[in-house]
Design a protein around this motif. Structure first.
Motif, short mmCIF file in Angstrom:
data_model
loop_
_atom_site.label_atom_id
_atom_site.label_comp_id
_atom_site.label_asym_id
_atom_site.label_seq_id
_atom_site.Cartn_x
_atom_site.Cartn_y
_atom_site.Cartn_z
N LEU A 791 -79.58 7.64 49.30
CA LEU A 791 -79.34 7.99 47.89
C LEU A 791 -78.00 8.68 47.68
CD1 LEU A 791 -82.92 9.45 47.33
CD2 LEU A 791 -82.10 7.31 46.34
N ALA A 792 -77.26 8.90 48.77
CA ALA A 792 -76.08 9.76 48.72
C ALA A 792 -74.99 9.24 47.81
CB ALA A 792 -75.53 9.96 50.13
N SER A 793 -74.80 7.93 47.74
CA SER A 793 -73.70 7.38 46.94
C SER A 793 -73.88 7.68 45.46
CB SER A 793 -73.59 5.87 47.17
OG SER A 793 -74.80 5.23 46.78
N ALA A 794 -75.14 7.81 45.01
CA ALA A 794 -75.40 8.07 43.60
C ALA A 794 -75.67 9.54 43.31
CB ALA A 794 -76.60 7.23 43.13
N ASP A 795 -75.94 10.31 44.36
CA ASP A 795 -76.33 11.71 44.15
C ASP A 795 -75.72 12.58 45.24
OD1 ASP A 795 -79.56 13.38 43.61
OD2 ASP A 795 -77.51 14.14 43.69
N PRO A 796 -74.65 13.31 44.96
CA PRO A 796 -74.03 14.16 45.98
C PRO A 796 -75.00 15.18 46.57
CG PRO A 796 -72.60 13.93 44.06
CD PRO A 796 -73.90 13.31 43.67
N ALA A 797 -75.96 15.63 45.77
CA ALA A 797 -76.93 16.61 46.29
C ALA A 797 -77.74 16.01 47.43
CB ALA A 797 -77.86 17.09 45.17
N MET A 798 -78.03 14.72 47.31
CA MET A 798 -78.77 14.06 48.38
C MET A 798 -77.92 13.98 49.65
SD MET A 798 -81.88 13.26 47.75
CE MET A 798 -83.03 13.16 46.37
N ARG A 799 -76.60 13.77 49.47
CA ARG A 799 -75.72 13.74 50.64
C ARG A 799 -75.76 15.09 51.36
NH1 ARG A 799 -71.21 12.52 48.35
NH2 ARG A 799 -71.31 10.28 48.80
N GLU A 800 -75.73 16.17 50.57
CA GLU A 800 -75.78 17.51 51.16
C GLU A 800 -77.10 17.72 51.91
OE1 GLU A 800 -73.45 19.82 51.47
OE2 GLU A 800 -72.12 18.30 50.61
N THR A 801 -78.19 17.21 51.33
CA THR A 801 -79.49 17.32 52.01
C THR A 801 -79.48 16.59 53.34
OG1 THR A 801 -80.67 17.53 49.91
CG2 THR A 801 -81.95 16.79 51.82
N ALA A 802 -78.96 15.36 53.33
CA ALA A 802 -78.91 14.57 54.56
C ALA A 802 -78.05 15.26 55.60
CB ALA A 802 -78.37 13.17 54.27
N LEU A 803 -76.87 15.77 55.19
CA LEU A 803 -75.99 16.46 56.13
C LEU A 803 -76.64 17.71 56.71
CD1 LEU A 803 -72.55 16.13 54.28
CD2 LEU A 803 -73.16 15.14 56.50
N ARG A 804 -77.31 18.47 55.85
CA ARG A 804 -77.98 19.70 56.32
C ARG A 804 -79.02 19.38 57.39
NH1 ARG A 804 -82.64 21.59 54.61
NH2 ARG A 804 -82.56 20.39 52.66
N LEU A 805 -79.82 18.36 57.14
CA LEU A 805 -80.87 18.01 58.09
C LEU A 805 -80.29 17.44 59.38
CD1 LEU A 805 -83.39 16.41 55.57
CD2 LEU A 805 -83.58 18.64 56.66
N ASP A 806 -79.27 16.56 59.26
CA ASP A 806 -78.67 15.98 60.46
C ASP A 806 -77.97 17.04 61.30
OD1 ASP A 806 -79.50 13.33 60.33
OD2 ASP A 806 -77.93 12.79 58.90
N ARG A 807 -77.29 17.97 60.64
CA ARG A 807 -76.64 19.04 61.40
C ARG A 807 -77.65 19.91 62.13
NH1 ARG A 807 -72.58 20.05 56.38
NH2 ARG A 807 -70.77 18.86 57.17
N ALA A 808 -78.79 20.14 61.48
CA ALA A 808 -79.85 20.92 62.14
C ALA A 808 -80.37 20.19 63.38
CB ALA A 808 -81.00 21.19 61.17
N LEU A 809 -80.51 18.89 63.28
CA LEU A 809 -80.98 18.11 64.43
C LEU A 809 -79.95 18.18 65.56
CD1 LEU A 809 -82.39 14.96 62.60
CD2 LEU A 809 -83.71 16.60 63.94
N ILE A 810 -78.66 18.03 65.24
CA ILE A 810 -77.62 18.10 66.27
C ILE A 810 -77.60 19.49 66.90
CG2 ILE A 810 -75.14 17.94 66.71
CD1 ILE A 810 -76.51 15.27 66.10
N ALA A 811 -77.75 20.53 66.08
CA ALA A 811 -77.76 21.90 66.60
C ALA A 811 -78.92 22.14 67.55
CB ALA A 811 -77.82 22.90 65.45
#
Length: 926
Positions: A791-811
């Motif tokens: 959903l990121a292309s239409a909703d920047p907030a969704m991009r932030e959500t995806a990044l937050r979760l992926d960064r947590a997984l990498i951490a």
């Protein structure tokens, strides 16, 4: 072990003290040593580190100045008092008491008043316990002497402390006149504390004197108790309290109400019964008196009224108790014994035994009520003890209780004869539970059975329902010991009535099985149909016992005896229970137990077997539910109807669970079950708050199965996002449903639902303590990140959500190819080129070079590098071309060539090979 524990504590103390001291110093470099020490003390106290705080104060006792030693001793006194009040462990209490004594020896002049009171109270409580037991005639002469010795020594201690605290309080009050304005409030608080401690000391001094008076019937000690209580009750100093000056408004405070009751007891010892009655009435009728005090009133009324011979008043109170139609339910065993002791002693010393004396008859009726309560509670040892102590003549000649008591005496004589036949060899002790060989002893048992049968059939036996079933139980035992097995089994079977206590039901069923076993063993010459009937009856009672008491040793023995090799399965036990004849009185209980076992079998089942087990359970449970629902609408005020309602509610919930958990949910049957639940709850006005979450969740399952999205949304909102079981279950259900729909349709609406429900589920799991890298939580992170990324292309907030979760997984070191790729794309879109480059480089390092995905990662890493360092990107691309002249498989080979054309050659000075900045498996990377 103790030394090691102490060393560990001291080590920890040193670390914490150093840390807190450093904190104090760093926060304010200008702190004096005293202020820093105060900061340390506050730090430890605020965090509940009592043991370390105590170690800190103990160090001050040996290292500090005289003033510091005194302050540390007083602080330790408060701390030890708190520890004494908080601990219930005998060993820990003993250790704290020993530390208290060491403190008092080390600093005898410290004002550790509360500590001294608590230490004295610890000693006093032992005497109090003995005195209360003596009231029930359960204390030995040696114990009485010990209690008196304690009370004689401890009462002066309380008085001495009260005197010292009083002087301290007076001095503080005088100092307030010259105190600076900023010290007045502090001094006022100190005065209030001294007054509290003085009241506490006088309170225990009063009870110490009262128990001395109780044990010795001393009017002088009773007067001393009144004087001590008087301090709390607005009396002139040194005088007993006056009824008209009692602080009625303070009766809401427990110690004031208890002191008032203590005065009533003291007055009764001084033969002032009418005045004692006034004081008790005041406690009883004053509004706001605490429940613990009110709970003691009956005992105090019995003591005071009994001392005046006013047994009619006691009888009237007993008959007004809730459930007084059955004394064993209405009267606690300790109160019952107090009644019997008081009334029996009154009757023995009463010179007039005329039946026309109403006091004598009231006392006899009270003794009968008390004894009946003990019998009904199964306090047989107390019954025997009281009869031996006072005899049975005072109970009267006829009636259930006198006849029961005489039957018990006969039973004890039969048991003594039985045991005498066996002898004292411990190896033969088990034979006491087998019928005796001696025919005379068997005859004694037969006669005893007749006595108990006569008592149970008496005209007033209905007044003692639980005692009557105990009479039936012991009568059955007498028949068993007499070798009358079939009669015994019949007697035992009659004990399992709804009103029978659980222990009687358990024992009667067990002995019924034993009796039937013996009847079968001794009746081998009986005709086959008779033996078959006995065997069937035994097997049914055995399985009922197993179902009712599955965890008992006896249940295990029964199952092994029936199965031969081990415990029966739930399915087999249920099968036997379902074979009970519908006309049998135990049929409803058998069906309930069978449904219970089938539900357990369903919960254990997996795969296709689970659906079969659910349907099998529901078939029986629906019958039980209908029966219990019908039984619950009879006399709704009866316990039987209430029990039936509770059972119906349980089975309605279980049916809904089973029918909504199968592969093709049976919504109709689940709705019918919940409909019955609603009806029963309405009839009985039941509060279903404790199961509301479960019921709402079942209705959510039904709404989803019916496709009612609007209803489902409301039910999810009603459940909320809390951490209880069913809000979590709802979150899991909605998340899984949304995820499945998104995977199936790839619709944006389903992706949004996946993100919303997934984030709720993540929050619930994390609040409950689940943290990454938990695999379940990691899977939800990944799925929600994927949906948000879509959903990121239409909703920047969704991009932030995806990044937050992926960064947590990498951490959390949870790195997958899809997750790293998603992070690379998302971070670049968000303008975080550094994070994007790191993600693609991680993929270059992780993916084998023979995988086309490696070339994709290589391309993306060089492409992003070119945005920040064109020269480094050119070098990396040149090195890649040197290793892979074709640049790679399509489409990445063409993309890399296009990128080469766009970037251009590397700078001339970079002729020597260098490790490529974009990562990779080249020589430079090795």
């Amino acid at each position: 072990m103790a030394i090691r524990s102490t060393l560990r504590l001291l080590s920890l103390a040193s670390i914490v003290l150093a840390s807190s001291a450093a904190h104090a110093q760093s926060s304010d470099e200008s702190l004096t040593g005293q202020a820093a020490d105060q900061r340390v003390t506050e730090y430890l106290s605020s965090r509940g580190l009592d043991q370390i705080l105590a170690a800190h104060h103990r160090a001050k006792l040996t290292e500090g100045t005289p003033d510091e030693r005194k302050e540390a001793a007083e602080a330790l006194g408060v701390l030890y008092s708190r520890q004494l009040a908080a601990t219930n462990d005998p060993t820990e209490r003993k250790n704290v008491e020993e530390r208290c004594r060491e403190l008092l020896k080390l600093i005898p002049d410290a004002e550790t008043f509360e500590l001294r009171i608590n230490l004295a109270k610890t000693t006093y409580l032992k005497a109090e316990e003995i005195a209360e037991r003596d009231r029930l005639r359960l204390a030995s002469p040696a114990e009485r002497d010990e209690a008196m010795r304690i009370l004689e020594s401890i009462a002066p201690v309380f008085k001495e402390i009260a005197g010292k605290v009083g002087k301290k309080s007076d001095a503080l009050e005088r100092s307030m006149e010259q105190a600076r304005e900023d010290k007045i409030e502090q001094t006022r608080l100190q005065v209030a504390e001294m007054r509290r401690l003085r009241s506490l000391a006088r309170y225990y001094a009063g009870w110490s004197e009262l128990y001395k008076a109780t044990l010795t019937s001393s009017p002088e000690a009773a007067l001393s108790a009144l004087v001590e209580f008087g301090y709390l009750l607005n009396a002139t100093e040194g005088k007993p309290p006056n009824y008209d000056r009692l602080p009625r408004s303070l009766m809401k405070y427990e110690h004031i109400a208890r002191a008032t009751m203590g005065c009533a007891l003291a007055l009764s010892i001084r033969n002032d019964g009418p005045e004692a009655t006034r004081w008790l009435s005041l406690v009883e009728t004053t509004e706001g008196v605490s429940q613990p005090v009110l709970d003691q009133l009956l005992v105090r009324w019995i003591t005071v009224s009994g001392s005046m011979g006013n047994w009619s008043q006691i009888e009237a109170r007993l008959l007004k108790l809730p459930g007084s139609e059955d004394p064993s339910k209405a009267i606690h065993p300790a109160i019952a014994r107090l009644i019997v002791v008081g009334s029996m002693e009154y009757l023995l010393k009463e010179t007039s035994s005329s039946t026309n004396d109403p006091r004598v008859e009231s006392a006899r009726r009270c003794a009968t009520l008390g004894m009946g309560a003990l019998v009904g509670k199964g306090e047989l040892a107390q019954v025997v003890d009281l009869v031996k102590r006072y005899g049975d003549s005072t109970l009267g000649v006829t009636g259930f209780v006198p006849e029961y008591v005489r039957a018990m005496q006969s039973y004890e004589r039969a048991r003594d004869s039985h045991k005498k036949e066996i002898g004292s060899d411990p190896a033969l002790a088990a034979l006491a539970e087998e019928p005796p060989k001696d025919s005379q002893t068997r005859d004694l048992y037969r006669a005893v059975a007749g006595q108990f049968a006569k008592a149970a059939a008496g005209s007033d036996a209905a007044r003692f329902p639980q005692a009557r079933v105990r009479a039936q139980m012991i009568g059955g035992l007498a028949l068993f010991y007499a070798g009358e097995y079939e009669r015994a089994a019949l007697e035992f079977s009659g004990v399992s009535t709804p009103d029978a206590p659980d222990d009687l039901k358990r024992d009667s069923m067990w002995y019924a099985v034993l009796s039937l076993d013996r009847a079968i063993e001794n009746g081998k010459t009986l005709e086959a149909p008779v033996l078959k009937k006995l065997s069937d009856q035994r097997d049914r009672v055995s399985m009922l016992y197993v179902a009712a008491f599955p965890r008992s040793d006896r249940a295990a023995q029964l199952l092994m005896r029936r199965a031969g090799t081990g415990l029966l399965s739930d399915e087999k036990a249920a099968e036997i229970l379902l074979g009970v004849d519908p006309v049998s009185p135990i049929y409803p209980a058998a069906r309930r137990q069978a449904a219970k076992l089938l539900y357990q079998a369903y919960r254990k089942a997996r795969g296709k077997e689970r659906d079969f087990a659910a349907l099998r359970f529901a078939g029986i449970a629906e019958q039980v539910l209908a029966s219990e629902a019908e039984r619950s609408i009879g006399d709704v005020t009866s316990q039987s109807a209430k029990d039936a309602a509770a059972t119906a509610i349980l089975y309605a919930r279980q049916i809904a669970d089973a029918m909504l958990s199968i592969a093709s949910p049976d919504v109709a049957r689940a709705e019918t079950a919940l409909g019955n639940l609603d009806k029963v709850a309405l009839v009985h006005s039941l509060d279903l708050a404790s199961v509301e979450g479960e019921i709402t969740f079942r209705r959510l399952q039904i709404a989803l199965a019916k496709g009612d999205e609007a209803a489902a949304a409301k039910l999810v909102e009603k459940l909320g996002g809390g951490d209880a079981e069913y809000p979590r279950a709802a979150a899991r259900l909605m998340y899984r449903r949304a995820l499945d729909a998104w995977h199936a349709t790839a619709r944006a609406t389903d992706a949004i639902q996946t993100v919303n429900h997934g984030q709720r589920l993540i929050a619930q799991l994390e609040r409950s303590g689940t943290k990454l890298p938990d695999p379940i939580l990691a899977g939800i992170y990944d799925s929600v990140a994927a949906a948000a990324s879509a959903l990121a292309s239409a909703d920047p907030a969704m991009r932030e959500t995806a990044l937050r979760l992926d960064r947590a997984l990498i951490a959390a070191n949870i790195k997958t190819q899809t997750g790293l790729k998603r992070l690379g794309v998302g971070a670049e879109a968000a303008g975080d080129l550094s994070a994007a480059l790191a993600a693609w480089k991680e993929l270059v390092s992780a993916i084998p070079t023979d995988n086309p995905a490696w070339y994709e990662a290589r391309y993306e890493s060089i492409r992003i590098l070119a945005k920040t360092d064109l020269s480094a990107a050119a070098i990396a691309l040149a090195q890649h071309k040197a290793l892979y002249p074709s640049m790679g498989p399509e489409p990445w080979g063409s993309k890399l060539k296009a990128l080469e054309a766009q970037i251009g050659p590397p700078p001339p000075e970079s002729t020597s090979p260098k490790p490529p900045s974009a990562g990779g498996n080249s020589e430079g990377d090795k």
